[in-house]
Design a protein around this motif. Sequence first.
Motif, PDB file in Angstrom:
ATOM      1  N   GLU A 157      11.063  26.006  13.707  1.00 21.98           N
ATOM      2  CA  GLU A 157       9.962  26.238  12.765  1.00 21.98           C
ATOM      3  C   GLU A 157       8.585  25.945  13.357  1.00 21.98           C
ATOM      4  O   GLU A 157       7.628  26.673  13.120  1.00 21.98           O
ATOM      5  CB  GLU A 157      10.164  25.373  11.510  1.00 21.98           C
ATOM      6  N   GLY A 158       8.494  24.880  14.154  1.00 22.65           N
ATOM      7  CA  GLY A 158       7.200  24.418  14.637  1.00 22.65           C
ATOM      8  C   GLY A 158       6.417  25.455  15.416  1.00 22.65           C
ATOM      9  O   GLY A 158       5.201  25.602  15.232  1.00 22.65           O
ATOM     10  N   SER A 159       7.092  26.188  16.293  1.00 25.37           N
ATOM     11  CA  SER A 159       6.403  27.146  17.161  1.00 25.37           C
ATOM     12  C   SER A 159       6.648  28.591  16.745  1.00 25.37           C
ATOM     13  O   SER A 159       6.397  29.520  17.514  1.00 25.37           O
ATOM     14  CB  SER A 159       6.875  26.962  18.609  1.00 25.37           C
ATOM     15  N   ALA A 160       7.135  28.804  15.530  1.00 20.04           N
ATOM     16  CA  ALA A 160       7.516  30.152  15.096  1.00 20.04           C
ATOM     17  C   ALA A 160       6.305  31.001  14.744  1.00 20.04           C
ATOM     18  O   ALA A 160       5.282  30.498  14.252  1.00 20.04           O
ATOM     19  CB  ALA A 160       8.444  30.057  13.892  1.00 20.04           C
ATOM     20  N   SER A 161       6.427  32.302  14.991  1.00 24.28           N
ATOM     21  CA  SER A 161       5.427  33.269  14.549  1.00 24.28           C
ATOM     22  C   SER A 161       5.477  33.347  13.024  1.00 24.28           C
ATOM     23  O   SER A 161       6.462  32.917  12.405  1.00 24.28           O
ATOM     24  CB  SER A 161       5.726  34.646  15.138  1.00 24.28           C
ATOM     25  N   PRO A 162       4.440  33.890  12.372  1.00 23.63           N
ATOM     26  CA  PRO A 162       4.458  33.972  10.901  1.00 23.63           C
ATOM     27  C   PRO A 162       5.695  34.695  10.358  1.00 23.63           C
ATOM     28  O   PRO A 162       6.294  34.250   9.382  1.00 23.63           O
ATOM     29  CB  PRO A 162       3.172  34.752  10.581  1.00 23.63           C
ATOM     30  N   ASN A 163       6.082  35.815  10.987  1.00 21.35           N
ATOM     31  CA  ASN A 163       7.259  36.550  10.518  1.00 21.35           C
ATOM     32  C   ASN A 163       8.533  35.735  10.682  1.00 21.35           C
ATOM     33  O   ASN A 163       9.376  35.667   9.779  1.00 21.35           O
ATOM     34  CB  ASN A 163       7.405  37.870  11.280  1.00 21.35           C
ATOM     35  N   LEU A 164       8.674  35.090  11.837  1.00 22.72           N
ATOM     36  CA  LEU A 164       9.860  34.274  12.072  1.00 22.72           C
ATOM     37  C   LEU A 164       9.880  33.076  11.136  1.00 22.72           C
ATOM     38  O   LEU A 164      10.929  32.679  10.635  1.00 22.72           O
ATOM     39  CB  LEU A 164       9.914  33.813  13.533  1.00 22.72           C
ATOM     40  N   LYS A 165       8.712  32.502  10.878  1.00 22.98           N
ATOM     41  CA  LYS A 165       8.643  31.318  10.012  1.00 22.98           C
ATOM     42  C   LYS A 165       9.166  31.646   8.611  1.00 22.98           C
ATOM     43  O   LYS A 165       9.926  30.865   8.020  1.00 22.98           O
ATOM     44  CB  LYS A 165       7.210  30.803   9.932  1.00 22.98           C
ATOM     45  N   LYS A 166       8.794  32.811   8.093  1.00 29.16           N
ATOM     46  CA  LYS A 166       9.283  33.203   6.765  1.00 29.16           C
ATOM     47  C   LYS A 166      10.796  33.407   6.784  1.00 29.16           C
ATOM     48  O   LYS A 166      11.502  32.995   5.858  1.00 29.16           O
ATOM     49  CB  LYS A 166       8.585  34.484   6.301  1.00 29.16           C
ATOM     50  N   ALA A 181       7.518  32.421  -3.487  1.00 29.81           N
ATOM     51  CA  ALA A 181       6.447  32.595  -2.490  1.00 29.81           C
ATOM     52  C   ALA A 181       6.571  33.906  -1.723  1.00 29.81           C
ATOM     53  O   ALA A 181       5.626  34.310  -1.039  1.00 29.81           O
ATOM     54  CB  ALA A 181       6.460  31.421  -1.511  1.00 29.81           C
ATOM     55  N   ASN A 182       7.725  34.583  -1.826  1.00 29.84           N
ATOM     56  CA  ASN A 182       7.973  35.779  -0.998  1.00 29.84           C
ATOM     57  C   ASN A 182       8.578  36.905  -1.824  1.00 29.84           C
ATOM     58  O   ASN A 182       9.611  37.471  -1.469  1.00 29.84           O
ATOM     59  CB  ASN A 182       8.906  35.424   0.163  1.00 29.84           C
ATOM     60  N   ALA A 183       7.907  37.252  -2.914  1.00 30.71           N
ATOM     61  CA  ALA A 183       8.426  38.276  -3.812  1.00 30.71           C
ATOM     62  C   ALA A 183       8.469  39.651  -3.159  1.00 30.71           C
ATOM     63  O   ALA A 183       9.148  40.556  -3.669  1.00 30.71           O
ATOM     64  CB  ALA A 183       7.584  38.343  -5.079  1.00 30.71           C
ATOM     65  N   ASP A 184       7.767  39.832  -2.042  1.00 25.90           N
ATOM     66  CA  ASP A 184       7.775  41.122  -1.341  1.00 25.90           C
ATOM     67  C   ASP A 184       8.460  41.036   0.013  1.00 25.90           C
ATOM     68  O   ASP A 184       8.231  41.889   0.874  1.00 25.90           O
ATOM     69  CB  ASP A 184       6.346  41.641  -1.153  1.00 25.90           C
ATOM     70  N   HIS A 185       9.294  40.042   0.209  1.00 28.74           N
ATOM     71  CA  HIS A 185      10.013  39.910   1.478  1.00 28.74           C
ATOM     72  C   HIS A 185      11.330  40.670   1.404  1.00 28.74           C
ATOM     73  O   HIS A 185      11.960  40.756   0.341  1.00 28.74           O
ATOM     74  CB  HIS A 185      10.285  38.436   1.771  1.00 28.74           C
ATOM     75  N   PHE A 186      11.779  41.215   2.535  1.00 28.65           N
ATOM     76  CA  PHE A 186      13.025  41.986   2.533  1.00 28.65           C
ATOM     77  C   PHE A 186      14.257  41.110   2.280  1.00 28.65           C
ATOM     78  O   PHE A 186      15.349  41.626   2.021  1.00 28.65           O
ATOM     79  CB  PHE A 186      13.187  42.765   3.848  1.00 28.65           C
TER      80      PHE A 186
END
Length: 348
Positions: free
Chosen positions: A101-110, A144-149
């Motif tokens: 989690e610490g070094s994740a990109s925004p997409n990976l973090k989600k 928090a992610n109502a539009d996430h796949f």
Amino acid sequence: MKRPIWSSLILLAGLSVLTASKATAADTIYQYDSNSPLLGDVSGYTKTELTLKRGATNVKIPANEIERVRWDGEPPQLNIARNQEQNGNFAAALEEYKKAEGSASPNLKKSLQYMIARATASSAKANPAQLDNGIKMLDDFVKANADHFSYYPAMKLLGESYLAKKDYAAANSAFGTVERSPWKDYQMYAKNMKARVLLAQGNTKGALAAFETVAKMDGKTPGELASKHAAQLGSAICLEKEGKPQDAIKVLDEIIKNVSSTQSSLLAEVYLKKGDCYQALGESKEALIAYLHVDVLFPSDPAVHAEALYHLSTLWGKVQNKERGAEARAVLQQQYPDSEWAQKAAKG
């Protein structure tokens, strides 16, 4: 000082590798019904689809077809962690997910937020003390992610978690959201799970009617066929509860005959319920064999595995092998110490 020619060649080769690596770096989409992953750049997504840019072409991938996404630049150990989760080793998977989690990109973090919630909720199937934690994580994710796949997959697991907690109103609400999704396989799944709620509430006749409705629906895609088989399983459970174990066994055997071995969660429960039916008929040896299928072939579902181990711990004694019964009890206590089945075994 003049650089030796061999040194220059090595440097150029290294730069070429780096350049090629950068040029070929991409997000990777794995789909349930394909052995060939799609590579490209994810340019956007909603809760119903993901858009993958491949050269000059944008490919739309329905969210219900996505097994997983491997984001460009994610640490390679995450692949191992995903396998750990799939095999039921949730603690090891969670450790790696949280590390990344610490070094994740925004997409990976989600994605990691969902994966952590999923692994926590899955682990709670054999550890009721973790249910509230898993529910909170899933609830936080969908809000928090109502539009996430991963929105609808998260809602499915949220409903299952509420069902495990016996919060039937909340479970029905989550399954109702899944039923309003645009895909038939998800709609069939939701109808099955609403039938499971009826079953948990003691409405066996209502549950049986609901399962039979789904079982009669047309199914073409693997997901739709899986839901039809799940409905048949539900019908068998109802038949056993109505005192018709032999009829239930016929249905369960038909599922085993027609289902791929890759559908491990479904088959694990099929063999578990087959064991229950044989116990109801007083046929200990046949029940033992059914529960052994779960232990040997499908141990990755913690709730089903824990229940099978409990039954094995008692049935081995009935076929004159108390040592094997003690072994099954020891595995149950070691792997699922907080499960209801471990507590029941301790009292017995």
